[in-house]
Design a protein around this motif. Structure first.
Motif, mmCIF file in Angstrom:
data_model
loop_
_atom_site.group_PDB
_atom_site.id
_atom_site.type_symbol
_atom_site.label_atom_id
_atom_site.label_comp_id
_atom_site.label_asym_id
_atom_site.label_seq_id
_atom_site.Cartn_x
_atom_site.Cartn_y
_atom_site.Cartn_z
ATOM 1 N N GLY A 1 1.448 -31.254 -33.903
ATOM 2 C CA GLY A 1 1.666 -30.148 -35.013
ATOM 3 C C GLY A 1 2.436 -29.119 -34.514
ATOM 4 N N ALA A 2 1.949 -27.745 -35.136
ATOM 5 C CA ALA A 2 3.131 -26.606 -34.621
ATOM 6 C C ALA A 2 3.379 -26.391 -33.231
ATOM 7 C CB ALA A 2 2.405 -25.304 -35.553
ATOM 8 N N LEU B 1 20.710 -33.393 -40.259
ATOM 9 C CA LEU B 1 20.007 -32.772 -39.404
ATOM 10 C C LEU B 1 18.465 -32.638 -39.811
ATOM 11 C CD1 LEU B 1 21.725 -29.628 -37.909
ATOM 12 C CD2 LEU B 1 21.250 -31.791 -36.619
ATOM 13 N N ASP B 2 17.528 -33.405 -39.307
ATOM 14 C CA ASP B 2 16.082 -33.199 -39.859
ATOM 15 C C ASP B 2 15.420 -33.631 -38.501
ATOM 16 O OD1 ASP B 2 15.713 -35.953 -39.466
ATOM 17 O OD2 ASP B 2 16.400 -36.190 -41.555
ATOM 18 N N PRO B 3 14.331 -33.244 -38.269
ATOM 19 C CA PRO B 3 13.474 -33.426 -36.910
ATOM 20 C C PRO B 3 13.612 -34.993 -36.300
ATOM 21 C CG PRO B 3 12.024 -32.120 -38.412
ATOM 22 C CD PRO B 3 13.163 -32.770 -39.180
ATOM 23 N N SER B 4 13.871 -36.089 -37.164
ATOM 24 C CA SER B 4 14.015 -37.204 -36.701
ATOM 25 C C SER B 4 15.245 -37.523 -35.890
ATOM 26 C CB SER B 4 13.782 -38.198 -37.836
ATOM 27 O OG SER B 4 15.022 -38.235 -38.748
ATOM 28 N N ASN B 5 16.304 -36.505 -36.056
ATOM 29 C CA ASN B 5 17.510 -36.617 -35.501
ATOM 30 C C ASN B 5 17.707 -35.666 -34.364
ATOM 31 O OD1 ASN B 5 18.437 -38.710 -36.803
ATOM 32 N ND2 ASN B 5 19.346 -37.538 -38.439
ATOM 33 N N ILE B 6 16.489 -35.116 -33.773
ATOM 34 C CA ILE B 6 16.534 -34.263 -32.629
ATOM 35 C C ILE B 6 15.756 -34.968 -31.474
ATOM 36 C CG2 ILE B 6 16.094 -32.128 -31.676
ATOM 37 C CD1 ILE B 6 18.137 -31.961 -33.931
ATOM 38 N N MET B 7 16.429 -35.171 -30.435
ATOM 39 C CA MET B 7 15.756 -35.935 -29.265
ATOM 40 C C MET B 7 15.571 -34.914 -28.134
ATOM 41 S SD MET B 7 16.977 -39.156 -26.687
ATOM 42 C CE MET B 7 16.195 -40.512 -28.000
ATOM 43 N N MET C 1 8.934 -26.717 -36.972
ATOM 44 C CA MET C 1 8.569 -26.469 -35.848
ATOM 45 C C MET C 1 7.543 -25.265 -35.552
ATOM 46 S SD MET C 1 11.624 -27.200 -33.037
ATOM 47 C CE MET C 1 12.561 -25.709 -33.652
ATOM 48 N N LEU C 2 7.547 -24.203 -36.482
ATOM 49 C CA LEU C 2 6.495 -23.368 -36.382
ATOM 50 C C LEU C 2 5.188 -23.232 -37.234
ATOM 51 C CD1 LEU C 2 8.902 -20.132 -36.224
ATOM 52 C CD2 LEU C 2 7.680 -20.914 -34.361
ATOM 53 N N SER C 3 5.656 -24.363 -38.396
ATOM 54 C CA SER C 3 4.582 -24.393 -39.213
ATOM 55 C C SER C 3 3.859 -25.618 -39.123
ATOM 56 C CB SER C 3 5.133 -24.243 -41.023
ATOM 57 O OG SER C 3 5.894 -25.327 -41.182
ATOM 58 N N GLY C 4 4.442 -26.691 -38.550
ATOM 59 C CA GLY C 4 3.981 -27.994 -38.356
ATOM 60 C C GLY C 4 3.942 -29.060 -39.912
#
Length: 265
Positions: free
Chosen positions: A111-112, A144-150, A212-215
């Motif tokens: 989550g967040a 850029l979205d959360p799936s492209n950040i390792m 990231m902050l809200s989940g």
């Protein structure tokens, strides 16, 4: 169907497994002669749109762009090559192989995030973007979205931007990349009319910070036709955003961080 089979050789590498594929690219896990792992991305030239191939060198533009990049928050370019196969001419490039988790997977799991951790990841994203945008000509990630950040344990860098399939020079009006697989929740309104530039990347980074902050996915309540093309979906998203702002005030974050998200999105 994968072009390369397990244990097949390509250049100085041995194929271990297919990771993913689309109409004209495939990505593999490969090893060198010392069994060191790498990523290899392969392009089938006959299937590629001609605007993605440099007319002078006849090289895939993504390979040309990536071969010039070296930054702690980007996958490192290692090698490239060209071969003739049954499918016709192929080109490929090899990058460093990283073990770690994808940000989207972590958010689904926990989550967040706490503000300090979210800001550390956000800072790594911005450092990578600053480097890309300072190239000549400026390069934009565009996906850029959360799936492209390792998230890695690599010394000196917790964050690596991955998937350069939409990496390109800034665009305004005429879009030279495929947009069919882009997530409109993380794209600026201007992309609806073909503006893909540095500010669009910053918008995406700030939208990721919100997630990231809200989940939660930003503007997840928007009714978007999943079968529509990118412009149609972005048009609907733009209309929704006019009357539905992000709930930034309820975030467990400092006023400074809330200000960044408010003015970045």
């Amino acid at each position: 169907m994968a072009i390369l089979k397990s244990q097949e050789h390509i250049g100085n590498y041995t194929v271990q497994s297919l990771i993913k594929s689309n109409v004209f690219t495939e990505t593999y896990r490969v090893e060198d002669s010392n069994q060191n792992p790498f990523f290899l991305k392969l392009f089938v030239l006959k299937n590629m749109p001609q605007n993605l191939i440099d007319p002078k060198s006849k090289k895939v533009k993504e390979i040309l762009y990536c071969s010039t990049l070296s930054h702690k928050n980007l996958l490192s370019f290692v090698d490239s090559g060209e071969e003739e196969r049954q499918e016709g001419k192929i080109q490929y490039y090899v990058t460093s192989y990283l073990t770690g988790g994808i940000l989207s997977d972590k958010l689904l799991r926990v989550g967040a995030l706490e503000e300090n951790e979210a800001l550390e990841i956000f800072g790594g994203i911005l450092e990578a973007l600053q480097y890309l945008h300072n190239q000549s000509p400026a390069l934009c990630h565009n996906d850029l979205d959360p799936s492209n950040i390792m998230l890695t344990q690599l010394e000196g860098s917790q964050v690596q931007l991955i998937d350069f399939g939409h990496l390109f020079v800034r665009m305004s009006g005429s879009v030279e990349i495929s947009t069919s697989d882009l997530d409109v929740h993380y794209h600026a309104d201007e992309t609806m009319v073909g503006v893909f530039d540095e500010q669009g990347d910053v918008f995406s980074a700030c939208a990721i910070l919100y997630t990231m902050l809200s989940g939660s996915t930003p503007w997840k309540e928007a009714s978007i036709d999943t079968e529509g093309d990118f412009k149609t979906k972005m048009t609907a998203m733009r209309q929704y955003r006019k009357t539905h702002g992000l709930d930034i005030d309820s975030l467990k974050a400092s006023d400074k961080t809330k200000y960044i998200i408010k003015h970045g999105t």
